[in-house]
Design an enzyme around this catalytic site. Structure first.
Site, PDB file in Angstrom:
ATOM      1  CE  LYS A 127     -14.809  18.355 -15.676  1.00  0.00           C
ATOM      2  NZ  LYS A 127     -13.390  18.426 -15.273  1.00  0.00           N
ATOM      3  CE  LYS A 162     -18.879  18.977 -15.312  1.00  0.00           C
ATOM      4  NZ  LYS A 162     -19.042  18.589 -13.885  1.00  0.00           N
ATOM      5  NE  ARG A 212     -12.805  14.885  -4.766  1.00  0.00           N
ATOM      6  CZ  ARG A 212     -11.865  15.577  -5.404  1.00  0.00           C
ATOM      7  NH1 ARG A 212     -10.641  15.636  -4.900  1.00  0.00           N
ATOM      8  NH2 ARG A 212     -12.152  16.183  -6.532  1.00  0.00           N
ATOM      9  NE  ARG A 226     -15.484  19.192  -3.116  1.00  0.00           N
ATOM     10  CZ  ARG A 226     -14.958  18.797  -4.282  1.00  0.00           C
ATOM     11  NH1 ARG A 226     -13.710  19.123  -4.573  1.00  0.00           N
ATOM     12  NH2 ARG A 226     -15.674  18.098  -5.143  1.00  0.00           N
ATOM     13  NE  ARG A 234     -16.937  28.610 -10.396  1.00  0.00           N
ATOM     14  CZ  ARG A 234     -15.897  29.348 -10.784  1.00  0.00           C
ATOM     15  NH1 ARG A 234     -15.032  28.838 -11.649  1.00  0.00           N
ATOM     16  NH2 ARG A 234     -15.723  30.553 -10.317  1.00  0.00           N
ATOM     17  CG  ASP A 274     -15.648  15.658  -7.228  1.00  0.00           C
ATOM     18  OD1 ASP A 274     -15.082  15.397  -6.151  1.00  0.00           O
ATOM     19  OD2 ASP A 274     -15.122  16.327  -8.139  1.00  0.00           O
ATOM     20  CD  GLU A 283     -14.954  16.704 -12.297  1.00  0.00           C
ATOM     21  OE1 GLU A 283     -13.785  16.494 -11.874  1.00  0.00           O
ATOM     22  OE2 GLU A 283     -15.341  17.816 -12.684  1.00  0.00           O
ATOM     23  CG  ASN A 285     -11.489  14.397  -9.443  1.00  0.00           C
ATOM     24  OD1 ASN A 285     -11.293  15.281 -10.244  1.00  0.00           O
ATOM     25  ND2 ASN A 285     -12.623  14.279  -8.766  1.00  0.00           N
TER      26      ASN A 285
END
Length: 316
Positions: A127, A162, A212, A226, A234, A274, A283, A285
């Protein structure tokens, strides 16, 4: 080429054998005849210029509940001499223990490939690294100030708050446009986490999915969409979201084209980004990306094989 690989990850007995990406990589490596070892980051020891760890040889692994792995006896590995690659795959939190692991693994640079590169992992938490690409992000703030959050929320309406170093959708909250419970939530975050937290405009397009996308050495390997479960906003699979097959939008391809060369240059070989609603990057990751099991299931692909092939190319 036969590889010797050490996998730094969480205990094998607690993993989700049907969804864990590290386990997916292990299965592919054993299928190829690679020599594999499992160890815990807490077992790292540095002395006299050498980095060692106590590790188990992974003799077998399979998707069979209660009997999904077989270990050999403990051995002591010199991570600079005894293996070709170390996979840094333990889950966050991205705390001082995680940081110390990156500092220690940095000691074997030039001897053993570490995936992902520990220096880049340390400098690119999910993040924070994403802030380098504001042109692709929704309105975003990183702060600990309640006044700043109130001002942001007054301008953008509903927001999502978050933890800066969380994972798996944990402790992600939506605050509606009326600001109900905003003060209490900011107070809670300030008490639980010492670092700032992230605030973003809530995107109703999350109902279309939170995609993703996995990149392997800077190239798109595949993606899943997703979607949130009933009563949730979420979409993380770990909190009840579900996955479906998907393709990239032109905007998502643009994002990947911009990110890819930078990921490759930084030694970030296995990355999951994401993207919400086909257009908003939220994001990047790099610590312990997931999603390749579902991607391979939907696309009949071999992302794990692609990752090992990229590792082999890096080793040369």
């Amino acid at each position: 080429m036969t590889l010797r690989a050490a996998v730094q990850m969480d205990p094998m007995e607690g993993i989700n054998i049907n969804g864990d990406s590290s386990f997916h990589l292990i299965l592919k490596a054993l299928e190829r005849g690679y020599e594999l070892y499992h160890y815990d980051v807490r077992g790292l020891t540095w002395e006299a210029g050498r980095l060692t760890t106590r590790a188990h040889r992974i003799l077998d692994a399979k998707r069979e509940a209660g009997a999904h792995y077989e270990f050999g006896d403990f051995v002591t590995l010199d991570l600079g001499r005894d293996v070709d690659v170390v996979l840094m795959r333990q889950d966050p939190p991205f705390d001082l223990g995680y940081l110390t692991g990156t500092w220690l693994l940095e000691r074997i640079r030039g001897e053993t490939l570490v995936v992902n590169d520990p220096v880049s992992v340390r400098n690119a938490p999910e993040k924070v690294f994403v802030l380098d690409f504001p042109e692709f992000m929704p309105p975003t703030m990183v702060t600990r100030s309640l006044d700043a959050v109130k001002d942001f929320q007054s301008r953008y309406g509903a927001v999502v708050i978050k933890p800066l170093h969380g994972n798996g959708g944990k402790a992600v909250f939506r605050i509606d446009a009326d600001g109900s419970n905003l003060g209490a939530l900011v107070e809670l975050f300030g008490q639980v986490w010492p670092e700032p937290f992230m605030v973003q405009q809530f995107l109703p397009s999350v109902a279309k999915g939170d995609k993703r996308i996995v990149l392997v050495d800077g190239e798109v390997a595949g993606a899943i969409n997703r979607k949130p479960g009933e009563g949730e906003f979420r979409s993380n699979l770990a909190v009840g979201g579900y996955a479906e097959a998907t393709e990239l939008t032109p905007r998502e391809q643009e994002i990947c084209d911009v990110l890819g060369p930078q990921l490759r240059e930084r030694g970030l070989l296995f990355v999951g980004i994401d993207v919400i609603g086909g257009e908003w990057l939220t994001e990047i990751n790099v610590t312990s990306p997931t999603g390749i099991v579902a991607i391979d299931r939907f696309n009949n692909s071999d992302t794990a094989g692609m990752i090992w092939d990229a590792i082999k190319r890096r080793i040369g």
